[in-house]
Design a protein around this motif. Structure first.
Motif, PDB file in Angstrom:
ATOM      1  N   ALA A  49       4.525  12.221   2.362  1.00 52.21           N
ATOM      2  CA  ALA A  49       3.854  12.866   3.494  1.00 52.21           C
ATOM      3  C   ALA A  49       2.858  11.924   4.163  1.00 52.21           C
ATOM      4  CB  ALA A  49       3.150  14.140   3.030  1.00 52.21           C
ATOM      5  N   GLN A  50       2.183  11.084   3.365  1.00 56.34           N
ATOM      6  CA  GLN A  50       1.228  10.134   3.922  1.00 56.34           C
ATOM      7  C   GLN A  50       1.929   8.989   4.650  1.00 56.34           C
ATOM      8  OE1 GLN A  50      -0.607   9.219   0.153  1.00 56.34           O
ATOM      9  NE2 GLN A  50      -2.498  10.278   0.724  1.00 56.34           N
ATOM     10  N   HIS A  51       3.065   8.540   4.111  1.00 56.18           N
ATOM     11  CA  HIS A  51       3.732   7.359   4.657  1.00 56.18           C
ATOM     12  C   HIS A  51       4.687   7.685   5.800  1.00 56.18           C
ATOM     13  CE1 HIS A  51       6.426   3.826   4.802  1.00 56.18           C
ATOM     14  NE2 HIS A  51       5.304   3.186   4.527  1.00 56.18           N
ATOM     15  N   ALA A  94       3.911   8.078  15.024  1.00 56.12           N
ATOM     16  CA  ALA A  94       2.478   8.370  14.932  1.00 56.12           C
ATOM     17  C   ALA A  94       1.665   7.231  14.321  1.00 56.12           C
ATOM     18  CB  ALA A  94       2.276   9.650  14.119  1.00 56.12           C
ATOM     19  N   SER A  95       2.189   6.536  13.306  1.00 57.17           N
ATOM     20  CA  SER A  95       1.345   5.586  12.581  1.00 57.17           C
ATOM     21  C   SER A  95       1.914   4.177  12.461  1.00 57.17           C
ATOM     22  CB  SER A  95       1.070   6.119  11.175  1.00 57.17           C
ATOM     23  OG  SER A  95       2.290   6.218  10.467  1.00 57.17           O
ATOM     24  N   ASN A  96       3.190   3.994  12.534  1.00 56.10           N
ATOM     25  CA  ASN A  96       3.863   2.708  12.319  1.00 56.10           C
ATOM     26  C   ASN A  96       3.658   2.165  10.910  1.00 56.10           C
ATOM     27  OD1 ASN A  96       5.655   0.709  13.134  1.00 56.10           O
ATOM     28  ND2 ASN A  96       4.081  -0.568  14.065  1.00 56.10           N
ATOM     29  N   HIS A  97       3.548   3.057   9.914  1.00 51.73           N
ATOM     30  CA  HIS A  97       3.501   2.607   8.514  1.00 51.73           C
ATOM     31  C   HIS A  97       4.726   1.767   8.188  1.00 51.73           C
ATOM     32  CE1 HIS A  97      -0.016   4.668   7.103  1.00 51.73           C
ATOM     33  NE2 HIS A  97       0.438   5.850   7.475  1.00 51.73           N
ATOM     34  N   HIS A  98       5.826   2.035   8.864  1.00 53.38           N
ATOM     35  CA  HIS A  98       7.084   1.340   8.596  1.00 53.38           C
ATOM     36  C   HIS A  98       7.106  -0.068   9.187  1.00 53.38           C
ATOM     37  CE1 HIS A  98       7.540   3.302  12.504  1.00 53.38           C
ATOM     38  NE2 HIS A  98       8.460   2.391  12.787  1.00 53.38           N
ATOM     39  N   GLY A  99       6.133  -0.431  10.003  1.00 56.20           N
ATOM     40  CA  GLY A  99       6.038  -1.772  10.549  1.00 56.20           C
ATOM     41  C   GLY A  99       7.105  -2.110  11.569  1.00 56.20           C
ATOM     42  N   GLY A 100       7.695  -1.107  12.188  1.00 63.15           N
ATOM     43  CA  GLY A 100       8.669  -1.343  13.236  1.00 63.15           C
ATOM     44  C   GLY A 100      10.116  -1.373  12.782  1.00 63.15           C
ATOM     45  N   ALA A 132       0.839  -1.206   0.000  1.00 64.99           N
ATOM     46  CA  ALA A 132       0.000   0.000   0.000  1.00 64.99           C
ATOM     47  C   ALA A 132       0.871   1.252   0.000  1.00 64.99           C
ATOM     48  CB  ALA A 132      -0.938   0.002   1.197  1.00 64.99           C
ATOM     49  N   ALA A 133       2.113   1.147   0.496  1.00 63.59           N
ATOM     50  CA  ALA A 133       3.021   2.296   0.517  1.00 63.59           C
ATOM     51  C   ALA A 133       3.333   2.784  -0.894  1.00 63.59           C
ATOM     52  CB  ALA A 133       4.321   1.934   1.234  1.00 63.59           C
TER      53      ALA A 133
END
Length: 156
Positions: free
Chosen positions: A59-61, A72-78, A52-53
């Motif tokens: 800016a979103q990711h 803030a979001s953990n889009h990076h998965g840790g 999805a990235a």
């Protein structure tokens, strides 16, 4: 219908300190990917927002840091830059549908001529329920390797 299904196993590991892995050759995602792609029927691994990235903007990711080990979001998965961040490690593992199904299928005989193959006996219609503990074991094994990595000269 004498067919099979694939599926996805999500694995979340918590309590990792920041800094496990390596920024170049032994990235944490690489160590985990190697372990997970070694499991039977695995066809893909994604971390955090994964594929999805590719549809997001920077800016979103981006994951703004809110404090040590907290974004803030953990889009990076840790993981960021090959290293654990201290946030939960979140990964998904995709499994293909089993190819051994009871439905007759086109194949080739020993002489190279087309034949219809029919498999008999009991076969799992989906490997995903049986895959959960092996995903967990592979992740734990890779994390133990990352934790126990010997010191490198540049670390001394």
């Amino acid at each position: 219908r004498h067919d099979s299904l694939g599926g996805v196993v999500r694995c979340v590991a918590t309590g990792l300190a920041a800094g496990w892995g390596d920024p170049v050759f032994d990235k944490l995602t690489g160590l985990l990917g190697h372990a997970l792609h070694s499991l039977p029927a695995v066809r893909g691994v994604q971390f955090g927002s994964g594929f999805a990235a590719a549809r997001m903007t920077g800016a979103q990711h981006n994951d703004p840091w809110l404090g040590p080990g907290l974004t803030a979001s953990n889009h990076h998965g840790g993981t960021l830059g090959g290293l654990s961040t201290g946030m939960p490690l979140v990964l998904d593992v995709a499994f293909k549908p089993a190819s051994t199904i009871a439905r007759p299928q086109q194949g080739l005989g020993a002489d190279g001529q087309p034949v219809m193959l029919t498999v008999e006996g009991r076969h799992d219609p989906c490997v995903v329920p049986r895959a959960v503990p092996i995903v967990e074991a592979a992740v734990l094994h890779a994390l133990a390797d990352a934790l126990l990595r010997p010191a490198r000269l540049e670390d001394l």
